[in-house]
Design a protein around this motif. Structure first.
Motif, PDB file in Angstrom:
ATOM      1  N   ILE A   1     136.554  71.103  52.700  1.00 41.75           N
ATOM      2  CA  ILE A   1     136.058  72.408  52.295  1.00 41.75           C
ATOM      3  C   ILE A   1     134.889  72.196  51.336  1.00 41.75           C
ATOM      4  N   ASP A   2     133.726  72.766  51.675  1.00 41.64           N
ATOM      5  CA  ASP A   2     132.524  72.658  50.834  1.00 41.64           C
ATOM      6  C   ASP A   2     132.219  71.211  50.461  1.00 41.64           C
ATOM      7  N   GLY A   3     132.367  70.323  51.439  1.00 39.51           N
ATOM      8  CA  GLY A   3     132.026  68.923  51.221  1.00 39.51           C
ATOM      9  C   GLY A   3     133.090  68.094  50.544  1.00 39.51           C
ATOM     10  N   LYS A   4     134.190  68.704  50.123  1.00 41.36           N
ATOM     11  CA  LYS A   4     135.272  67.963  49.472  1.00 41.36           C
ATOM     12  C   LYS A   4     136.433  67.777  50.436  1.00 41.36           C
ATOM     13  N   LYS A   5     136.922  66.537  50.542  1.00 40.89           N
ATOM     14  CA  LYS A   5     138.032  66.232  51.431  1.00 40.89           C
ATOM     15  C   LYS A   5     139.351  66.293  50.670  1.00 40.89           C
ATOM     16  N   TYR A   6     140.294  67.067  51.242  1.00 44.35           N
ATOM     17  CA  TYR A   6     141.575  67.274  50.573  1.00 44.35           C
ATOM     18  C   TYR A   6     142.723  66.502  51.213  1.00 44.35           C
ATOM     19  N   GLY A   7     142.478  65.899  52.343  1.00 38.85           N
ATOM     20  CA  GLY A   7     143.535  65.155  53.015  1.00 38.85           C
ATOM     21  C   GLY A   7     143.556  65.472  54.497  1.00 38.85           C
ATOM     22  N   SER A   8     144.446  64.802  55.199  1.00 41.38           N
ATOM     23  CA  SER A   8     144.594  65.022  56.636  1.00 41.38           C
ATOM     24  C   SER A   8     145.751  65.976  56.890  1.00 41.38           C
ATOM     25  N   SER A   9     145.542  66.875  57.833  1.00 38.01           N
ATOM     26  CA  SER A   9     146.627  67.795  58.197  1.00 38.01           C
ATOM     27  C   SER A   9     147.728  67.082  58.969  1.00 38.01           C
ATOM     28  N   LEU A  10     147.493  65.794  59.297  1.00 40.77           N
ATOM     29  CA  LEU A  10     148.476  65.011  60.042  1.00 40.77           C
ATOM     30  C   LEU A  10     149.301  64.093  59.156  1.00 40.77           C
ATOM     31  N   LEU A  11     148.969  64.034  57.853  1.00 39.79           N
ATOM     32  CA  LEU A  11     149.674  63.141  56.939  1.00 39.79           C
ATOM     33  C   LEU A  11     150.206  63.913  55.741  1.00 39.79           C
ATOM     34  N   ALA A  12     151.426  63.587  55.338  1.00 38.41           N
ATOM     35  CA  ALA A  12     152.058  64.275  54.223  1.00 38.41           C
ATOM     36  C   ALA A  12     151.407  63.903  52.898  1.00 38.41           C
ATOM     37  N   GLN A  13     151.501  64.819  51.943  1.00 38.60           N
ATOM     38  CA  GLN A  13     151.188  64.546  50.548  1.00 38.60           C
ATOM     39  C   GLN A  13     152.380  65.032  49.731  1.00 38.60           C
ATOM     40  N   GLU A  14     152.599  64.372  48.610  1.00 38.29           N
ATOM     41  CA  GLU A  14     153.775  64.737  47.808  1.00 38.29           C
ATOM     42  C   GLU A  14     153.436  65.843  46.826  1.00 38.29           C
ATOM     43  N   PHE A  15     154.219  66.905  46.857  1.00 38.96           N
ATOM     44  CA  PHE A  15     154.090  68.021  45.916  1.00 38.96           C
ATOM     45  C   PHE A  15     155.427  68.171  45.187  1.00 38.96           C
ATOM     46  N   THR A  16     155.360  68.279  43.854  1.00 36.14           N
ATOM     47  CA  THR A  16     156.605  68.365  43.078  1.00 36.14           C
ATOM     48  C   THR A  16     156.624  69.547  42.114  1.00 36.14           C
ATOM     49  N   SER A  17     155.487  70.252  41.954  1.00 37.85           N
ATOM     50  CA  SER A  17     155.441  71.399  41.035  1.00 37.85           C
ATOM     51  C   SER A  17     156.154  72.596  41.640  1.00 37.85           C
ATOM     52  N   ASP A  18     156.686  73.444  40.777  1.00 39.61           N
ATOM     53  CA  ASP A  18     157.430  74.611  41.243  1.00 39.61           C
ATOM     54  C   ASP A  18     156.583  75.597  42.027  1.00 39.61           C
TER      55      ASP A  18
END
Length: 201
Positions: free
Chosen positions: A49-66
């Motif tokens: 988004i706007d030149g910034k890469k946030y990750g792949s939609s095919l790979l998990a990322q860990e989220f722990t915040s409520d």
């Protein structure tokens, strides 16, 4: 009858020709076609988004915040390997824990306790199994709609939004069955969380 001496040069030519076709020409052609017709998938399905890469939609990322949707347990190692620039390399693997073993039982019990503490509004309700187990790859980016629904009260409270508003976001990033027949509906955790942060529209 042809001698071995006469056959060997032809064999070498045939071998080199096959190596060029299968090792160079074919991969280049397939990659070129995939980039033209399936560019997003060919480059790793990266969310940019706007030149910034946030990750792949095919790979998990860990989220722990409520205030985020949580995914499945990840089998991830970030402490073993580094590249030439000294950057940490992460890799995952399939869990080899047996269902009859105490180690898996202990891991699931710990995860169940964590999920229950984080979601007090769901006390007494069964926890969807994908919230307390890992996938075969250890990097599954999806959870079931039931697992997403289970977390709605927690996230809605943390973000100060209504549960219906949150459901609308989750529904937007829920994929249906393949061809309407195969597999199950699934929710992309990263896409939902980026949408909740206003990054993905």
């Amino acid at each position: 009858m042809k001698t071995l001496k006469a056959v060997v040069p032809r064999m070498l030519v045939f071998f080199i020709l096959l190596m060029v076709i299968t090792g160079l020409v074919y991969p280049l052609v397939v990659t070129g076609i995939s980039k033209v017709f399936f560019n997003d998938k060919a480059t790793g399905s990266i969310i940019e988004i706007d030149g910034k890469k946030y990750g792949s939609s095919l790979l998990a990322q860990e989220f722990t915040s409520d205030d985020y949707l949580w995914g499945r347990i990840m089998n991830l190692d970030t402490g073993t390997y580094q590249n030439e620039e000294g950057e940490t390399l992460a890799y995952s693997w399939a869990s080899n824990k047996t269902p009859a073993g105490e180690e898996l039982e202990s891991m699931i019990a710990e995860r169940v306790e964590k999920i229950r503490r984080a979601n007090p509004d769901r006390e007494g309700e069964a926890i969807p199994v994908d919230l307390v187990t890992s996938s075969g790859s250890g990097l599954d980016p999806h959870i079931s709609p039931a697992a997403a629904e289970y977390q709605i009260p927690r996230i809605a409270k943390a973000r100060g939004i209504t549960e219906d508003e949150l459901r609308a976001v989750i529904d937007r990033y829920t994929d249906g069955k393949f061809l309407g027949i195969f597999g199950e509906k699934r929710v992309n955790v990263l896409e939902v969380n980026l949408a909740l942060d206003g990054i993905l529209k």
